[in-house]
Design a protein around this motif. Structure first.
Motif, short mmCIF file in Angstrom:
data_model
loop_
_atom_site.label_atom_id
_atom_site.label_comp_id
_atom_site.label_asym_id
_atom_site.label_seq_id
_atom_site.Cartn_x
_atom_site.Cartn_y
_atom_site.Cartn_z
N GLN A 83 0.82 -1.20 0.00
CA GLN A 83 0.00 0.00 0.00
C GLN A 83 0.86 1.26 0.00
OE1 GLN A 83 -2.79 0.06 3.23
NE2 GLN A 83 -4.05 1.64 2.31
N ASP A 159 -1.97 -4.45 -2.64
CA ASP A 159 -2.70 -3.79 -1.57
C ASP A 159 -2.96 -2.34 -1.99
OD1 ASP A 159 -3.93 -3.26 0.81
OD2 ASP A 159 -2.17 -3.61 2.07
N GLU A 160 -4.17 -2.06 -2.43
CA GLU A 160 -4.56 -0.72 -2.90
C GLU A 160 -3.63 -0.20 -4.01
OE1 GLU A 160 -7.20 0.92 -1.95
OE2 GLU A 160 -7.83 0.03 -0.07
N VAL A 163 -4.56 3.50 -5.42
CA VAL A 163 -4.97 4.57 -4.52
C VAL A 163 -4.17 5.84 -4.81
CG1 VAL A 163 -3.33 3.95 -2.68
CG2 VAL A 163 -5.43 5.17 -2.09
N THR A 190 -6.59 -5.94 -3.15
CA THR A 190 -7.46 -5.22 -2.23
C THR A 190 -7.66 -3.80 -2.74
OG1 THR A 190 -5.90 -4.11 -0.72
CG2 THR A 190 -6.30 -6.47 -0.36
N SER A 191 -8.85 -3.28 -2.49
CA SER A 191 -9.13 -1.91 -2.93
C SER A 191 -10.38 -1.39 -2.25
CB SER A 191 -9.31 -1.86 -4.45
OG SER A 191 -9.58 -0.54 -4.88
N HIS A 192 -10.45 -0.06 -2.10
CA HIS A 192 -11.68 0.59 -1.69
C HIS A 192 -12.45 1.10 -2.90
CE1 HIS A 192 -11.03 0.35 2.61
NE2 HIS A 192 -9.82 0.85 2.47
N HIS A 193 -11.88 0.93 -4.10
CA HIS A 193 -12.56 1.33 -5.33
C HIS A 193 -13.46 0.17 -5.78
CE1 HIS A 193 -10.14 4.91 -5.55
NE2 HIS A 193 -9.02 4.21 -5.60
#
Length: 247
Positions: A83, A159-160, A163, A190-193
């Motif tokens: 990340q 990891d992201e 971002v 992994t992502s928050h998008h």
């Protein structure tokens, strides 16, 4: 490709487990999305699978190799895009990539050619001899990605990976990940998008409080969640709308 059995992790002095008896299988050739709120256990899981930290209990195998007895071999099989930027700012892009590749035993003219080719593919060829400290966030993300795949890993952990990057860099990164996957690399991401995950991933698992809440293709999860039209709505239904700030 990855078999996880009853994996748990509790950090020293922590009140709760970051992972709790997690079971999960990730198939060869998947782009698997590991989704969850802040503090859900995503980075902990990737850190364990990458050999960076040890689990409290449970076990896992990658490509049939058990982590407890084949730790060194496993590290040759995987690539990691963390990340945070994992680069030396005072070195050039080429010097960074040469250093990280040499850690996997890569050397010689063919290795240098490989670096130049990856820089070209990701639009960084003309910046090969520029120091990383002068790079934008998107450029650093792309260098991070190249550093993780020079040794041609079977499994790539991200990891992201997109971002804080501009739309152009994000598009280049996603297209390159699709190409890697088409050539046989299994990807754990992994992502928050969530819109990005919905279109990119072959399957996703949503975790929270260290436990797997649901598992399936994006389409399956959307169909199974009443009233949902997108993965983001499934995510909120599974994990709730409570803020997840932590320090």
């Amino acid at each position: 490709m990855i078999q996880i059995d009853q994996l748990s992790k509790k950090y020293k002095e922590a009140e709760q487990y970051s992972l709790l008896k997690l079971d999960l299988n990730i198939q060869t050739g998947e782009i698997f999305g590991l989704l969850g709120p802040n503090g859900a256990g995503k980075t902990t899981l990737i850190s364990i699978l990458s050999g960076l930290i040890k689990p409290t209990s449970g076990s896992f195998k990658i490509d049939g190799l058990d982590y407890a007895s084949h730790n060194k071999e496993l590290k040759q099989l995987i690539g990691i895009v963390p990340q945070e930027y994992a680069l030396y700012p005072s070195l050039t892009a080429f010097e960074n990539l040469y250093y990280f590749g040499s850690m996997f035993g890569l050397q010689g003219p063919s290795f240098k050619t490989s670096i130049q080719e990856h820089l070209r593919i990701l639009g960084l060829e003309k910046f090969a001899n520029k120091k990383i400290k002068a790079f934008s966030g998107g450029m650093k993300r792309r260098i991070n990605l190249i550093a993780s795949i020079l040794h041609q890993p079977k499994v790539l952990f991200l990891d992201e990976p997109t971002v804080g990057v501009d739309v152009q860099s994000k598009t280049v990164i996603i297209d390159y990940l699709k190409e890697l996957n088409a050539n046989g690399t299994t990807i754990v991401y992994t992502s928050h998008h969530l819109n990005e995950a919905e279109t990119l991933c072959t399957r996703v698992g949503i975790i929270d409080h260290g436990k797997l809440l649901c598992l399936g293709t994006p389409k399956e999860l959307i169909q199974d969640e009443q009233g949902a039209e997108h993965l983001e709505e499934v995510f909120l239904a599974q994990t709730g709308k409570t803020l997840r700030d932590y320090a």
